[in-house]
Every structure is written in structure tokens, then in C-alpha cells.
Design a protein around this motif. Structure first.
Motif, PDB file in Angstrom:
ATOM      1  N   ASN A   1       0.816  -1.159   0.032  1.00 37.57           N
ATOM      2  CA  ASN A   1       0.031  -0.093   0.001  1.00 37.57           C
ATOM      3  C   ASN A   1       0.987   1.354  -0.068  1.00 37.57           C
TER       4      ASN A   1
ATOM      5  N   ASP B   1       0.449   4.242  -1.172  1.00 38.88           N
ATOM      6  CA  ASP B   1      -0.152   5.800  -0.921  1.00 38.88           C
ATOM      7  C   ASP B   1      -0.246   5.867   0.717  1.00 38.88           C
ATOM      8  N   ALA B   2      -0.743   4.540   1.380  1.00 38.67           N
ATOM      9  CA  ALA B   2      -0.954   4.737   2.748  1.00 38.67           C
ATOM     10  C   ALA B   2       0.479   4.947   3.519  1.00 38.67           C
TER      11      ALA B   2
ATOM     12  N   TYR C   1       3.136   6.609   2.167  1.00 40.01           N
ATOM     13  CA  TYR C   1       3.689   7.859   1.811  1.00 40.01           C
ATOM     14  C   TYR C   1       2.914   8.814   2.767  1.00 40.01           C
ATOM     15  N   ASN C   2       1.573   8.546   2.997  1.00 40.38           N
ATOM     16  CA  ASN C   2       0.893   9.420   3.941  1.00 40.38           C
ATOM     17  C   ASN C   2       1.370   9.461   5.280  1.00 40.38           C
ATOM     18  N   ASP C   3       1.561   8.258   5.758  1.00 41.81           N
ATOM     19  CA  ASP C   3       2.214   8.178   7.053  1.00 41.81           C
ATOM     20  C   ASP C   3       3.629   8.794   7.257  1.00 41.81           C
ATOM     21  N   GLU C   4       4.564   8.275   6.400  1.00 45.35           N
ATOM     22  CA  GLU C   4       5.724   8.787   6.494  1.00 45.35           C
ATOM     23  C   GLU C   4       5.800  10.331   6.270  1.00 45.35           C
ATOM     24  N   ILE C   5       5.133  10.835   5.524  1.00 39.13           N
ATOM     25  CA  ILE C   5       5.286  12.262   5.188  1.00 39.13           C
ATOM     26  C   ILE C   5       4.795  13.091   6.390  1.00 39.13           C
ATOM     27  N   LYS C   6       3.878  12.449   7.175  1.00 41.81           N
ATOM     28  CA  LYS C   6       3.383  13.279   8.356  1.00 41.81           C
ATOM     29  C   LYS C   6       4.503  13.293   9.383  1.00 41.81           C
TER      30      LYS C   6
ATOM     31  N   ARG D   1       7.430  15.605   8.675  1.00 42.25           N
ATOM     32  CA  ARG D   1       7.018  16.961   8.868  1.00 42.25           C
ATOM     33  C   ARG D   1       6.948  17.208  10.425  1.00 42.25           C
TER      34      ARG D   1
END
Length: 195
Positions: A77, A79-80, A82-87, A90
Motif C-alpha cells: 500500500n 499511498d498509505a 507515503y501519507n504516514d511517512e510524510i506526516k 513533517r
């Protein structure tokens, strides 16, 4: 056998089973990219099984089955993940939200290495409060390198999070020129966004 070798894009015909043993060991390395590297490695290995006409199966062995990175890599997965890692990056101020610059002092005389690294820190602090006061820096150090003594040399380092732009380059160039030859027998090296 040979997880790293298998992931390099080779196509092995007839492979129907892929396995990763101790999949979590790379998660706990001292590297902000540990999750990314682990995710990449596992998804590539899992993609080796069942590429032909026969169905494939993958097995992941881990001591951390609840780890989000492992769960998302097992299901591939992207997309999921990437979304977790980028948060996380940041919130932790890691690239791509900053650049990382490391300075490493090394020398045979432990006291001298500690002394010059402390002087470096004081000078960096002074510049940050005067000539470069508008520059946003997050400074860690001085602290012993992961391998403190290597080839008979003691190693102390700094890690600096910043935007590597014209102003920060000017500051680092100034510091490097002041401290690279400040003490005979002690070397200074710098690295921007080390891999």
C-alpha cells in the motif's frame, strides 16, 4: 537467500515463494529513512514471487507484526505508507522539510577533538545570534559519533537541520574555513544530506 541481491530488479523465472526473515531489523537503524528503506526492500522482495503464470506467495517473519511499515509493505500500500511517512517527517523536521548537514571532527588526541568541537559549537551559536540571526537552524551536538574511535581517531560530530540555501552555505563555508585547519592533527569533514 540474498534479500538485497534479489531486490535489484532481477527476474527469476518460476519463483512462487518469497520470504523475508527478520524484516524488522532495518526499521531500528539510526537513519530517518529506515521506514522508507524497509518498505522498499520488502515490497521489492514480495514482488519477486508469482511473476509468471503460476501464482505466488510471500512470507514475512518479524518480531514487530504490528508495525505500520511492515503491514503496509506486506499489502504493498504505497499511498498509505507515503501519507504516514510524510506526516512523521513533517512533525520531526526531516527531509523534504529540511536539509541535514553534518560536521565531523576526528583526531588521535581525544581532549583536542573535544576542545575544538566545543569551540566550533560556540562559534556556530555566536554566528546564529549575530551575522546569521535570520537563519533557522536546529543543532544537535557535539556528541560522539556512532563509532567513537575508528582507526585510532576519536570522532565528534554535529548534525544541523536547516534549509541548505545561499545563507546557510555561506555560514557553513565560513565555519569550515575557520575550523578545518584550526588544529593540526584534527580533521574536519562536512556532508550535506548524507545518504
Amino acid at each position: 537467500i540474498g534479500t538485497q541481491m534479489v531486490t535489484k530488479g532481477h527476474d527469476f523465472p518460476g519463483v512462487t515463494l518469497a520470504g523475508v526473515v527478520l524484516a524488522d531489523t532495518s526499521l531500528y537503524l539510526n537513519d530517518y529513512r529506515a521506514n522508507e528503506k524497509t518498505f522498499s526492500l520488502i515490497t521489492q522482495v514480495l514482488g519477486r514471487a508469482g511473476r509468471g503464470s503460476k501464482p505466488g506467495r510471500a512470507v514475512i517473519q518479524t518480531y514487530s507484526p504490528e508495525n505500520t511499515t511492515l503491514i503496509l509493505s506486506a499489502s504493498q500500500n504505497y499511498d498509505a505508507f507515503y501519507n504516514d511517512e510524510i506526516k512523521l517527517r513533517r512533525a520531526s523536521v526531516f527531509p523534504p522539510f529540511c536539509d541535514i548537514v553534518t560536521f565531523l571532527f576526528a583526531g588521535e588526541n581525544e581532549a583536542a577533538v573535544k576542545n575544538i568541537s566545543e569551540r566550533f559549537g560556540k562559534q556556530l551559536d555566536l554566528y546564529a545570534k549575530t551575522d546569521f540571526r535570520g537563519l533557522r537552524l536546529i543543532v544537535f551536538g557535539p556528541f560522539e559519533a556512532a563509532v567513537y574511535k575508528l582507526n585510532g581517531k576519536y570522532r565528534i560530530r554535529y548534525i544541523i537541520k536547516c534549509r541548505y540555501d545561499k545563507n546557510s552555505r555561506l555560514l557553513f563555508k565560513k565555519l569550515f574555513s575557520e575550523f578545518s585547519s584550526a588544529d593540526k592533527g584534527i580533521s574536519l569533514s562536512a556532508d550535506v544530506n548524507p545518504s
